[in-house]
Design a protein around this motif. Structure first.
Motif, PDB file in Angstrom:
ATOM      1  N   THR A  72       0.850  -1.194   0.000  1.00 38.41           N
ATOM      2  CA  THR A  72       0.000   0.000   0.000  1.00 38.41           C
ATOM      3  C   THR A  72       0.885   1.242   0.000  1.00 38.41           C
ATOM      4  O   THR A  72       2.094   1.169   0.252  1.00 38.41           O
ATOM      5  N   LYS A  73       0.272   2.408  -0.262  1.00 42.00           N
ATOM      6  CA  LYS A  73       1.047   3.642  -0.402  1.00 42.00           C
ATOM      7  C   LYS A  73       1.833   3.978   0.862  1.00 42.00           C
ATOM      8  O   LYS A  73       2.960   4.489   0.785  1.00 42.00           O
ATOM      9  N   ASP A  74       1.251   3.704   2.033  1.00 40.19           N
ATOM     10  CA  ASP A  74       1.944   4.074   3.275  1.00 40.19           C
ATOM     11  C   ASP A  74       3.129   3.155   3.587  1.00 40.19           C
ATOM     12  O   ASP A  74       3.979   3.480   4.424  1.00 40.19           O
ATOM     13  N   LYS A  75       3.179   1.984   2.897  1.00 40.12           N
ATOM     14  CA  LYS A  75       4.282   1.048   3.115  1.00 40.12           C
ATOM     15  C   LYS A  75       5.117   0.838   1.853  1.00 40.12           C
ATOM     16  O   LYS A  75       5.860  -0.142   1.750  1.00 40.12           O
ATOM     17  N   ALA A  76       4.983   1.735   0.903  1.00 40.02           N
ATOM     18  CA  ALA A  76       5.669   1.581  -0.386  1.00 40.02           C
ATOM     19  C   ALA A  76       7.183   1.683  -0.213  1.00 40.02           C
ATOM     20  O   ALA A  76       7.685   2.499   0.571  1.00 40.02           O
ATOM     21  N   ASP A  77       7.893   0.826  -0.946  1.00 39.80           N
ATOM     22  CA  ASP A  77       9.348   0.881  -0.944  1.00 39.80           C
ATOM     23  C   ASP A  77       9.832   1.304  -2.328  1.00 39.80           C
ATOM     24  O   ASP A  77       9.040   1.719  -3.187  1.00 39.80           O
ATOM     25  N   CYS A  78      11.138   1.196  -2.549  1.00 38.75           N
ATOM     26  CA  CYS A  78      11.701   1.682  -3.810  1.00 38.75           C
ATOM     27  C   CYS A  78      11.171   0.891  -5.005  1.00 38.75           C
ATOM     28  O   CYS A  78      10.985   1.450  -6.095  1.00 38.75           O
ATOM     29  N   LEU A  79      10.901  -0.404  -4.820  1.00 43.25           N
ATOM     30  CA  LEU A  79      10.359  -1.206  -5.923  1.00 43.25           C
ATOM     31  C   LEU A  79       8.936  -0.775  -6.279  1.00 43.25           C
ATOM     32  O   LEU A  79       8.553  -0.770  -7.450  1.00 43.25           O
ATOM     33  N   ASP A  80       8.145  -0.407  -5.289  1.00 48.11           N
ATOM     34  CA  ASP A  80       6.787   0.081  -5.564  1.00 48.11           C
ATOM     35  C   ASP A  80       6.832   1.384  -6.347  1.00 48.11           C
ATOM     36  O   ASP A  80       6.000   1.617  -7.241  1.00 48.11           O
ATOM     37  N   VAL A  81       7.775   2.250  -6.012  1.00 53.54           N
ATOM     38  CA  VAL A  81       7.932   3.504  -6.768  1.00 53.54           C
ATOM     39  C   VAL A  81       8.315   3.204  -8.210  1.00 53.54           C
ATOM     40  O   VAL A  81       7.793   3.817  -9.150  1.00 53.54           O
ATOM     41  N   LEU A  82       9.212   2.225  -8.387  1.00 54.17           N
ATOM     42  CA  LEU A  82       9.628   1.824  -9.736  1.00 54.17           C
ATOM     43  C   LEU A  82       8.433   1.285 -10.527  1.00 54.17           C
ATOM     44  O   LEU A  82       8.264   1.606 -11.710  1.00 54.17           O
ATOM     45  N   VAL A  83       7.596   0.475  -9.872  1.00 45.42           N
ATOM     46  CA  VAL A  83       6.416  -0.083 -10.532  1.00 45.42           C
ATOM     47  C   VAL A  83       5.432   1.024 -10.927  1.00 45.42           C
ATOM     48  O   VAL A  83       4.880   1.017 -12.029  1.00 45.42           O
TER      49      VAL A  83
END
Length: 331
Positions: A72-83
């Motif tokens: 989820t957005k509040d637990k996003a890491d660098c891979l989520d940003v890349l996705v």
């Protein structure tokens, strides 16, 4: 000698205990290594492979790719940003591709009527008495109009295929009979270049596909085999089948292609012949590939420069129809 000060004397530790301690720490280190590898694969390797696979699909022209964020957005890491950035990039590319195809479609529609008028008037002029120079001029007009009309038709068909507004009307039919019918249509063309036509196929082979769309495939492959062949060369149409697949190959003895050209040959508007010595618009094979994708079929190409090319279409074989079973019983 003592370990940990005066508390443990290793010389008094039984051998079996030493082996047990060593074995315990060895197994613990192996388990820890596997755990770290599993965590690394789960959190990094698998997502990166998924992104790489999606990027490969986008590079091949599929802009419907979407990757789901892992957190989820509040637990996003660098891979989520890349996705997220990847999905935004694909969306923008898809919008650009849609605008481009819409532009081509609109322009094509606008050109159709003027071209029809030019072609019709040129045909009327051909019936009039003219000297040789005038006849050549009128013939050039009709040829150019015909080529432009073919380009427009291909652009409109490709646009419909890309938007999936063409729904295949699947039926079971004999592809061998269709191949023969398509080949006969090009008889005048291959005779002009003094080409030899070789046909190697079974008496019949049934596939489940849209006959109209598959006719587009065969016509484009045969047209290219003639267009890019050398004077006095040959064309070979071969068909084989097994219990699962039907394979149709169209081979020529023409110009051939190098590895770089083969990588891009199915891309829209790509022309391997940079000299433009032969007429083409770079849409034929893009149409072929998209049509086969809609038909759950595939195409491969093998080519050697100055020796020729072989295009092979692989389709699933249809179950035997009542007509086919009746033909076998009669024989």
């Amino acid at each position: 000698m003592k370990i940990i000060g005066d508390y443990i004397d290793y010389t008094k530790i039984p051998v079996i205990a030493k082996i047990g301690i060593f074995g315990f720490w060895f197994l613990a280190s192996v388990a820890f290594t596997f755990f770290i590898s599993w965590q690394s694969k789960k959190k990094y390797t698998d997502p990166l492979e998924e992104i790489a696979d999606a990027a490969r699909k986008v590079a091949e022209g599929d802009f419907s790719v979407y990757l789901r964020p892992r957190h989820t957005k509040d637990k996003a890491d660098c891979l989520d940003v890349l996705v997220q950035d990847f999905n935004k990039m694909v969306e923008e590319l898809g919008s650009t591709e849609t605008l481009k195809m819409d532009f081509f479609s609109n322009v094509s529609h606008e050109f159709k009527t003027p071209l029809s008028v030019i072609y019709s008037n040129a045909q009327i002029l051909q019936r009039q008495e003219m000297d040789e120079e005038q006849k050549d001029c009128v013939n050039n007009i009709t040829d150019a109009s015909r080529r432009m009309s073919s380009l427009i038709q291909n652009m409109l068909k490709l646009n419909k295929l890309e938007k999936q507004t063409i729904i295949p009307e699947v039926e079971v039919y004999d592809v061998c009979a269709q191949l023969c019918e398509c080949a006969v249509q090009f008889e005048e063309s291959w005779e002009k270049k003094n080409l030899e036509l070789n046909v190697e196929m079974e008496e019949r082979a049934y596939i489940a596909a849209d006959p109209g769309l598959m006719e587009l495939v065969w016509n484009n492959l045969l047209s290219n085999a003639i267009k890019y062949n050398r004077e006095g060369g040959s064309i070979t149409i071969s068909e084989t089948s097994d219990d699962q697949y039907v394979r149709v190959s169209v081979a020529d003895t023409g110009l051939g292609m190098n590895e770089n050209v083969m990588k891009h040959i199915f891309e829209k508007f790509y022309q391997g012949d940079e000299s433009h010595a032969t007429f083409g618009n770079g849409l034929g094979l893009a149409l072929v590939k998209r049509t086969l994708e809609l038909s759950n079929a595939s195409i491969t190409v093998e080519s050697t420069p100055d020796k020729g090319s072989v295009f092979t279409v692989i389709m699933e074989k249809a179950q035997k129809t009542k007509l086919e079973r009746g033909d076998e019983n009669e024989s």
